[in-house]
Write a protein that holds these residues in place. Structure first.
Motif, PDB file in Angstrom:
ATOM      1  N   TYR A  30       0.671  -0.968  -0.009  1.00 54.26           N
ATOM      2  CA  TYR A  30       0.505   0.094  -0.491  1.00 54.26           C
ATOM      3  C   TYR A  30       0.977   1.234   0.090  1.00 54.26           C
ATOM      4  CZ  TYR A  30      -4.182  -2.540   1.432  1.00 54.26           C
ATOM      5  OH  TYR A  30      -5.313  -3.712   0.460  1.00 54.26           O
ATOM      6  N   ALA A  59      -5.244   1.053  -1.445  1.00 50.05           N
ATOM      7  CA  ALA A  59      -6.491   0.468  -2.145  1.00 50.05           C
ATOM      8  C   ALA A  59      -7.539   1.311  -2.893  1.00 50.05           C
ATOM      9  CB  ALA A  59      -7.160  -0.696  -0.907  1.00 50.05           C
ATOM     10  N   PHE A  64      -3.991  -7.021  -4.504  1.00 51.66           N
ATOM     11  CA  PHE A  64      -5.253  -5.852  -4.330  1.00 51.66           C
ATOM     12  C   PHE A  64      -6.221  -6.564  -5.303  1.00 51.66           C
ATOM     13  CE2 PHE A  64      -1.743  -3.970  -4.776  1.00 51.66           C
ATOM     14  CZ  PHE A  64      -1.099  -3.225  -4.269  1.00 51.66           C
ATOM     15  N   ASP A  83      -8.951  -6.604  -2.903  1.00 54.89           N
ATOM     16  CA  ASP A  83      -9.743  -4.832  -2.303  1.00 54.89           C
ATOM     17  C   ASP A  83     -10.357  -4.509  -3.701  1.00 54.89           C
ATOM     18  OD1 ASP A  83      -8.475  -4.736  -0.050  1.00 54.89           O
ATOM     19  OD2 ASP A  83      -6.172  -3.855  -1.775  1.00 54.89           O
TER      20      ASP A  83
END
Length: 186
Positions: free
Chosen positions: A21, A26, A51, A54
């Motif tokens: 991150y 996200a 990812f 997410d």
């Protein structure tokens, strides 16, 4: 062109949220994708699904596309959401119908598959108005993270390739180690 893929034996490194991150959150990815609950999306170079997970919370379905079956095995062990389909394929040979996807994204994998054939395949499977989001390691970076600098692309180089493939680049951001491109199809 493209370069080597991430070593699947080191897949656990792809699950470190603080590190991942740091380069794209996200929230930023979801903002760039602008998906709706009915959208069909592909994660190009999905790896462990970090990812993908997410995006799956906000999309109708996500195809986790990776050329390495070992990455899918890792993802299966971790737990794959119900609306995620694992697809073992090279980006240049996407096994989807024409106009099948509303969006596609690549997080730190563009340098692995970048080619005219791959971009043509993505263009083929995206619907008119479809969105492609690319976040990747920048050639202007120091190289302390990610692949060697000589394996990276500049944002301007990647944007030019997207334009040549028929995309309109709507947004371009360059950060110290990465770049973000948002492109759409007419």
């Amino acid at each position: 062109m493209g370069h080597h893929t991430f070593d699947a034996s080191r897949a656990d490194k792809l699950e470190k949220a603080g590190r991942r991150y740091r380069f794209v959150s996200a929230e930023e990815l979801l903002w760039a994708l602008d998906v709706s609950p009915d959208d069909a999306v592909a994660d190009l170079g999905s790896g462990t699904g970090f990812f993908t997970d997410d995006v799956a919370l906000h999309a109708g379905g996500v195809h986790a596309v990776d050329v390495q079956e070992e990455m899918h095995e890792y993802y299966r062990e971790k737990g794959v959401p119900e609306n995620v389909d694992l697809v073992t394929s090279d980006v240049s040979d996407l096994p989807f119908d024409d106009d099948a996807l509303d969006a596609a994204f690549s997080t730190m994998t563009y340098h692995e598959f970048a080619s005219d054939d791959a971009l043509a395949a993505v263009r083929r499977v995206l619907t008119p108005g479809g969105r492609l989001v690319v976040v990747d390691w920048a050639a202007t970076g120091a190289g302390e993270n990610g692949p060697p600098v000589d394996e990276r692309y500049g944002a301007d180089e990647a944007a030019a390739a997207l334009r040549e493939a028929g995309f309109t680049v709507e947004h371009e951001a360059v950060r110290p180690e990465t770049f973000l491109l948002i492109a759409t199809l007419e």
